[in-house]
Scaffold this active site. Structure first.
Site, PDB file in Angstrom:
ATOM      1  N   HIS A  65      -0.384   1.045  -1.953  1.00 29.38           N
ATOM      2  CA  HIS A  65       0.233   0.530  -1.093  1.00 29.38           C
ATOM      3  C   HIS A  65       1.711   0.917  -1.279  1.00 29.38           C
ATOM      4  CE1 HIS A  65       2.215  -2.825   1.967  1.00 29.38           C
ATOM      5  NE2 HIS A  65       1.969  -1.762   2.353  1.00 29.38           N
TER       6      HIS A  65
ATOM      7  N   HIS B 234      -8.513  -3.593 -10.503  1.00 29.34           N
ATOM      8  CA  HIS B 234      -8.899  -2.917  -9.465  1.00 29.34           C
ATOM      9  C   HIS B 234      -7.967  -3.566  -8.058  1.00 29.34           C
ATOM     10  CE1 HIS B 234     -11.631  -1.325  -6.275  1.00 29.34           C
ATOM     11  NE2 HIS B 234     -11.189  -2.398  -5.662  1.00 29.34           N
ATOM     12  N   GLU B 235      -7.756  -4.749  -8.153  1.00 25.70           N
ATOM     13  CA  GLU B 235      -6.980  -5.150  -6.806  1.00 25.70           C
ATOM     14  C   GLU B 235      -5.336  -4.546  -7.087  1.00 25.70           C
ATOM     15  OE1 GLU B 235      -8.299  -6.118  -4.192  1.00 25.70           O
ATOM     16  OE2 GLU B 235     -10.109  -6.477  -5.108  1.00 25.70           O
TER      17      GLU B 235
ATOM     18  N   HIS C 126      -5.132  -1.377  -5.304  1.00 23.30           N
ATOM     19  CA  HIS C 126      -4.552  -1.307  -4.013  1.00 23.30           C
ATOM     20  C   HIS C 126      -3.169  -1.379  -3.882  1.00 23.30           C
ATOM     21  CE1 HIS C 126      -8.739  -1.021  -2.611  1.00 23.30           C
ATOM     22  NE2 HIS C 126      -9.334  -2.028  -3.036  1.00 23.30           N
TER      23      HIS C 126
END
Length: 233
Positions: A110, A102-103, A106
């Site tokens: 980006h 999940h991270e 991100h």
């Protein structure tokens, strides 16, 4: 009719928000705890999984680091660092890999210029300022009896609205990161199909905490608007 702060019927909105957040947090903790005991077939740690997923997406300028705490995992777009907590960094469970992925979602957002993430990042200083100044303005407005008291109340409500807007913008960012994570985990075979389903439960429970936070903030904002309007009347 105006009711003094902390002694008015609108306080029920705050209590509803608290209950919603507590339920969502309990669901998240129980779900993560359950699947943190299920070891993934790959045996990869959260750190190893994160690095493998980032490299698969052609991202080599993001560091994966350890951060103290439990479920304090996050991606810092300013320094391009993905930080994983005690429950994730060296753990080999499907829950740990799911959170790490999940991270990574991100970090991929980006790298790909995902617009909602850019908007959320731009809102951070505004939301922080709004959160810090909102209650002092509101309290000043409530204790003053002059004609300027309504001005302070209105400014306080506007400042708090900025923090609420940040919570709302966060929702699509988090949902999208989870979708990216589940898709990549399935496509790479890092997790078996049944493990992907288990990971989806973990990420869904995590998403509910963001929904609960946004709902609680909206209820608080509604309460402040009602208080402001009652003073105007």
């Amino acid at each position: 009719m105006y009711y003094p702060m902390f002694y008015d019927p609108t306080y029920i909105l705050v209590m509803i928000g608290v209950v919603i957040c507590l339920l969502a947090s309990a669901k998240m903790n129980s779900t993560f705890s359950k699947y943190s005991r299920v070891r993934s077939h790959s045996g990869m740690t959260g750190k190893e999984a994160a690095e493998a997923l980032l490299h698969r997406e052609g991202i080599y300028d993001v560091r994966v680091e350890y951060v103290a705490g439990n479920l304090t995992d996050h991606y810092d777009p300013r320094s391009k660092v993905l930080r994983l907590s005690d429950a994730t960094y060296q753990q080999t469970s499907v829950a740990a890999i799911g959170v790490a992925a999940h991270e990574c979602g991100h970090a991929i957002q980006h790298a790909r210029g995902y617009a909602p993430l850019s908007i959320r990042s731009a809102l951070v200083p505004v939301a922080n300022f709004g959160s810090s100044i909102a209650w002092p303005l509101i309290i000043i407005g409530l204790i003053m009896n002059s004609q300027t008291s309504q001005l302070f109340l209105n400014l306080g409500v506007i400042a708090f609205s900025m923090a609420v807007l940040f919570q709302i913008v966060t929702l699509p960012v988090e949902f999208n990161a989870s979708r990216r994570a589940l898709k990549i985990l399935g496509n790479t075979g890092m997790l078996y199909p049944d493990e992907v389903r288990e990971t989806r439960k973990v990420l869904t429970a995590a998403a509910l905490t963001y929904v609960a936070g946004a709902a609680s903030a909206i209820l608080q904002l509604l309460r402040l608007i009602m208080i402001s309007n009652s003073r105007r009347d």
